[in-house]
Design a protein around this motif. Sequence first.
Motif, PDB file in Angstrom:
ATOM      1  N   SER A 186       0.732  -1.346   0.200  1.00 57.97           N
ATOM      2  CA  SER A 186       0.073   0.103   0.022  1.00 57.97           C
ATOM      3  C   SER A 186       0.942   1.151  -0.040  1.00 57.97           C
ATOM      4  CB  SER A 186      -0.931  -0.033   1.336  1.00 57.97           C
ATOM      5  OG  SER A 186      -1.649  -0.895   1.286  1.00 57.97           O
ATOM      6  N   GLY A 187       0.609   2.172  -1.043  1.00 59.48           N
ATOM      7  CA  GLY A 187       1.377   3.433  -0.962  1.00 59.48           C
ATOM      8  C   GLY A 187       2.960   3.156  -1.237  1.00 59.48           C
ATOM      9  N   ALA A 188       3.261   1.941  -1.757  1.00 53.85           N
ATOM     10  CA  ALA A 188       4.598   1.775  -2.072  1.00 53.85           C
ATOM     11  C   ALA A 188       4.996   2.426  -3.396  1.00 53.85           C
ATOM     12  CB  ALA A 188       5.067   0.280  -2.089  1.00 53.85           C
ATOM     13  N   HIS A 189       6.349   2.792  -3.516  1.00 48.21           N
ATOM     14  CA  HIS A 189       6.993   3.044  -4.945  1.00 48.21           C
ATOM     15  C   HIS A 189       7.675   2.209  -5.514  1.00 48.21           C
ATOM     16  CE1 HIS A 189       5.495   7.125  -3.550  1.00 48.21           C
ATOM     17  NE2 HIS A 189       5.959   6.985  -2.392  1.00 48.21           N
ATOM     18  N   LEU A 190       7.043   1.710  -6.738  1.00 49.37           N
ATOM     19  CA  LEU A 190       7.661   0.551  -7.473  1.00 49.37           C
ATOM     20  C   LEU A 190       7.895   0.945  -8.829  1.00 49.37           C
ATOM     21  CD1 LEU A 190       5.350  -2.284  -5.786  1.00 49.37           C
ATOM     22  CD2 LEU A 190       7.583  -1.551  -4.880  1.00 49.37           C
ATOM     23  N   THR A 191       7.805   2.054  -9.334  1.00 49.86           N
ATOM     24  CA  THR A 191       8.091   2.419 -10.517  1.00 49.86           C
ATOM     25  C   THR A 191       9.337   2.121 -11.287  1.00 49.86           C
ATOM     26  OG1 THR A 191       6.919   4.706 -10.113  1.00 49.86           O
ATOM     27  CG2 THR A 191       8.083   4.629 -11.932  1.00 49.86           C
ATOM     28  N   GLY A 192       9.203   1.454 -12.169  1.00 45.60           N
ATOM     29  CA  GLY A 192      10.345   1.128 -13.137  1.00 45.60           C
ATOM     30  C   GLY A 192      11.152  -0.469 -12.658  1.00 45.60           C
ATOM     31  N   SER A 193      10.334  -1.095 -11.690  1.00 44.94           N
ATOM     32  CA  SER A 193      10.810  -2.175 -10.879  1.00 44.94           C
ATOM     33  C   SER A 193      10.472  -3.300 -11.931  1.00 44.94           C
ATOM     34  CB  SER A 193      10.274  -2.553  -9.488  1.00 44.94           C
ATOM     35  OG  SER A 193      11.029  -1.436  -8.791  1.00 44.94           O
ATOM     36  N   ALA A 194      11.278  -4.469 -11.950  1.00 44.00           N
ATOM     37  CA  ALA A 194      11.053  -5.640 -12.608  1.00 44.00           C
ATOM     38  C   ALA A 194      10.518  -6.738 -11.645  1.00 44.00           C
ATOM     39  CB  ALA A 194      12.233  -5.950 -13.546  1.00 44.00           C
ATOM     40  N   PHE A 195       9.798  -7.559 -12.096  1.00 42.92           N
ATOM     41  CA  PHE A 195       9.385  -8.790 -11.243  1.00 42.92           C
ATOM     42  C   PHE A 195       9.389 -10.150 -12.181  1.00 42.92           C
ATOM     43  CE2 PHE A 195       7.285  -5.152  -9.025  1.00 42.92           C
ATOM     44  CZ  PHE A 195       7.659  -5.425  -7.993  1.00 42.92           C
ATOM     45  N   THR A 196      10.058 -11.112 -11.704  1.00 44.04           N
ATOM     46  CA  THR A 196      10.067 -12.275 -12.500  1.00 44.04           C
ATOM     47  C   THR A 196      10.070 -13.432 -11.694  1.00 44.04           C
ATOM     48  OG1 THR A 196      11.772 -11.053 -14.207  1.00 44.04           O
ATOM     49  CG2 THR A 196      11.509 -13.540 -14.448  1.00 44.04           C
ATOM     50  N   LEU A 197       9.317 -14.322 -12.213  1.00 47.83           N
ATOM     51  CA  LEU A 197       8.967 -15.626 -11.404  1.00 47.83           C
ATOM     52  C   LEU A 197       8.412 -15.260  -9.938  1.00 47.83           C
ATOM     53  CD1 LEU A 197      11.800 -17.720 -12.558  1.00 47.83           C
ATOM     54  CD2 LEU A 197       9.411 -18.271 -12.942  1.00 47.83           C
ATOM     55  N   THR A 198       7.716 -14.280 -10.192  1.00 43.43           N
ATOM     56  CA  THR A 198       7.206 -13.791  -8.669  1.00 43.43           C
ATOM     57  C   THR A 198       5.886 -14.237  -8.437  1.00 43.43           C
ATOM     58  OG1 THR A 198       8.718 -11.726  -8.968  1.00 43.43           O
ATOM     59  CG2 THR A 198       6.955 -11.643  -7.260  1.00 43.43           C
ATOM     60  N   SER A 199       5.596 -14.423  -7.191  1.00 43.23           N
ATOM     61  CA  SER A 199       4.053 -14.685  -6.847  1.00 43.23           C
ATOM     62  C   SER A 199       3.442 -13.780  -6.001  1.00 43.23           C
ATOM     63  CB  SER A 199       4.138 -15.990  -6.120  1.00 43.23           C
ATOM     64  OG  SER A 199       2.816 -16.356  -5.357  1.00 43.23           O
ATOM     65  N   PHE A 200       2.043 -12.988  -6.509  1.00 46.71           N
ATOM     66  CA  PHE A 200       1.692 -12.326  -5.674  1.00 46.71           C
ATOM     67  C   PHE A 200       0.076 -13.016  -5.310  1.00 46.71           C
ATOM     68  CE2 PHE A 200       4.108  -9.447  -8.352  1.00 46.71           C
ATOM     69  CZ  PHE A 200       4.611  -8.760  -7.464  1.00 46.71           C
ATOM     70  N   ASN A 201      -0.132 -13.522  -4.021  1.00 47.18           N
ATOM     71  CA  ASN A 201      -1.466 -14.077  -3.855  1.00 47.18           C
ATOM     72  C   ASN A 201      -1.812 -13.314  -2.366  1.00 47.18           C
ATOM     73  OD1 ASN A 201      -3.395 -15.838  -2.863  1.00 47.18           O
ATOM     74  ND2 ASN A 201      -2.260 -17.770  -2.849  1.00 47.18           N
ATOM     75  N   LYS A 202      -3.012 -12.829  -2.813  1.00 45.96           N
ATOM     76  CA  LYS A 202      -3.906 -12.042  -1.764  1.00 45.96           C
ATOM     77  C   LYS A 202      -3.057 -10.796  -1.287  1.00 45.96           C
ATOM     78  CE  LYS A 202      -6.546 -15.710  -0.097  1.00 45.96           C
ATOM     79  NZ  LYS A 202      -7.158 -16.484   1.251  1.00 45.96           N
ATOM     80  N   THR A 203      -2.147 -10.333  -2.032  1.00 46.02           N
ATOM     81  CA  THR A 203      -1.266  -9.286  -2.076  1.00 46.02           C
ATOM     82  C   THR A 203      -2.015  -7.812  -2.127  1.00 46.02           C
ATOM     83  OG1 THR A 203       0.561 -10.428  -2.691  1.00 46.02           O
ATOM     84  CG2 THR A 203       0.956  -8.155  -2.614  1.00 46.02           C
ATOM     85  N   ILE A 204      -1.463  -7.040  -1.176  1.00 46.53           N
ATOM     86  CA  ILE A 204      -2.326  -5.574  -1.160  1.00 46.53           C
ATOM     87  C   ILE A 204      -1.487  -4.662  -2.093  1.00 46.53           C
ATOM     88  CG2 ILE A 204      -3.392  -3.819   0.184  1.00 46.53           C
ATOM     89  CD1 ILE A 204      -3.759  -5.797   2.375  1.00 46.53           C
ATOM     90  N   PHE A 205      -2.192  -3.966  -3.192  1.00 49.26           N
ATOM     91  CA  PHE A 205      -1.366  -2.980  -3.762  1.00 49.26           C
ATOM     92  C   PHE A 205      -2.037  -1.457  -3.620  1.00 49.26           C
ATOM     93  CE2 PHE A 205       0.320  -6.517  -5.866  1.00 49.26           C
ATOM     94  CZ  PHE A 205       1.407  -6.356  -6.108  1.00 49.26           C
ATOM     95  N   SER A 206      -2.869  -1.116  -2.783  1.00 49.34           N
ATOM     96  CA  SER A 206      -3.737  -0.261  -2.634  1.00 49.34           C
ATOM     97  C   SER A 206      -2.768   1.225  -2.709  1.00 49.34           C
ATOM     98  CB  SER A 206      -4.837  -0.036  -1.520  1.00 49.34           C
ATOM     99  OG  SER A 206      -5.298   1.162  -1.198  1.00 49.34           O
TER     100      SER A 206
END
Length: 552
Positions: free
Chosen positions: A383-403
Amino acid sequence: MNRRSLILFIGFLLGILCCIVLYYSKDLILENGPIFFSGVLVTLLILLGLFLLLLMFANIDISLKKQDLSTKKYEKTSSSLILKVFPSLGEENAEQVSKSLKLLIKNRMIFSSISLMISVIVLIGGVMGTILLVKQNYLISEQTERLDTQNDLFKQQNSQIDTQNILISTQSNYLRAQNDLLNRQNSLLDAQNSLFNVQNKKVEYQSELLNEQVKETQIQSNLQDATRISSLVFLMSNILDEVSNEKRAQSGQNTEHGYRISDDLIGRIIALSRSLRPYKLLENKDLSKRLLSPERGQLFISLMYAGLDTVSLGKIFAEANFSYSDIGSIRLENKFLKNVNLSNSYFPESSFINIDCSSCNLTGAVATQTVFFNTNFDSANFSGAHLTGSAFTLTSFNKTIFSGASIYATNYQLTKFTDVDLSDLNMEFVWLKNVSFNNCLSWFTNFNGSKFTNVDFLNTSLQGSKYQNAFLVGTNFVESDLIETDFSGATVTQCNFKNVCVMKQEWLKIKEEEIHKNSDRLLQKYKVIKGPNSKKILNAEVACPFIIVEKQ
């Protein structure tokens, strides 16, 4: 009664009648004199004419009766008389004069009547003139009275004008005095404004000094915090030495999964992490905008490279506070970060490889331009994180919060999103390749300009999402919700829309007009039929009035 008396009597009656008419019509005569007398004159003339005609006919009858008796005698007498008076005329001329006199005497009544008529006309004209003079005198007297009244009013007006002039003169004097007072007041105000300007400059200068003082006070306060915390650095050094001692004590034992430290030392590490409070750093004589704790970052990095086992790290991360840690750019590989609290921490341009970050708290963290490879973010909070320009490979998002997270222009490959809510996020210009979204909510998400390659949206609600000018190749929307989505200018090729929920029966036709001309023709492959009215996606009831099916 002879004719003369009759004529006088008739004239007397006419005179009395005129007097009566004049008496009772005096007001009318004064108002309309000429018109009235014109009518009276015409009437009298008509009556007089009738009277003369009657009289003339009477004279003619009498004359005819006596003519035979006296004609010869009268003619001889008149002729002889004329010859005696005028002997030189002769007998024929005397007869002619006698006949003329006879004719004159015969018609004397007519001439008398004419004279009478003239007299009456002159009398009426005199009366009319008199009446007009009376009326004129009346009007002149009335005019004189009005002129006198007007003169009185002019006198009153002149008196009031004189009074007004006196008042205006007095008012002018007061105005001059007032202007003098105003000029004096303006001079005083100018002087006051000058003093205010000087005072404002001094207040501004004082404010600047106060701001500098406040700034220095804040810097001093932060320096005091830093000084206080620096005293804890010695304690942190002792704790890390204790960690090293316990590690040496375990030499010769099986430490394949890391070293395990005592609970006493774990408690000291937890207490130390809570004591290392964040503060604003001094950068170029100014305080930073963010609160950070370099000491917590140092403690976190030391623990990451201490080789501790997951049991010890699990106990530490469950209770320790590493929020606001100033970690900086770091490379972590094969590390255990489950349940760690890194909220509002700072680690841009870092690398996380083979990391277990499940249930970690990354709220407000700054991780821009960071690489996450084979990382587990199940139940994590971005929530409210700054991830601009980041890269996610072989990543798992299960019930993850991105608000409220900033994930603009991020890169996802071989990544899975399960039971994740991505609603209202700005995911413009992201690149997704071999990514799956299963049972997710993505309401009103902005995917404009993004690239989708072999992406699966399985049973996912994309209601109100935008795909303007996006590139979708091999994207699978099976069992998903595409109500009110916008594909304007998007290039759609080799995509699967089987059993997709839509709101309108003409959805295919509308989208085929929206998408880019190089896209597949949706109407050739699919058709719209009536749907189940609603379905459930991630605990949300989604409308499904129509669904898309393949043509047989």
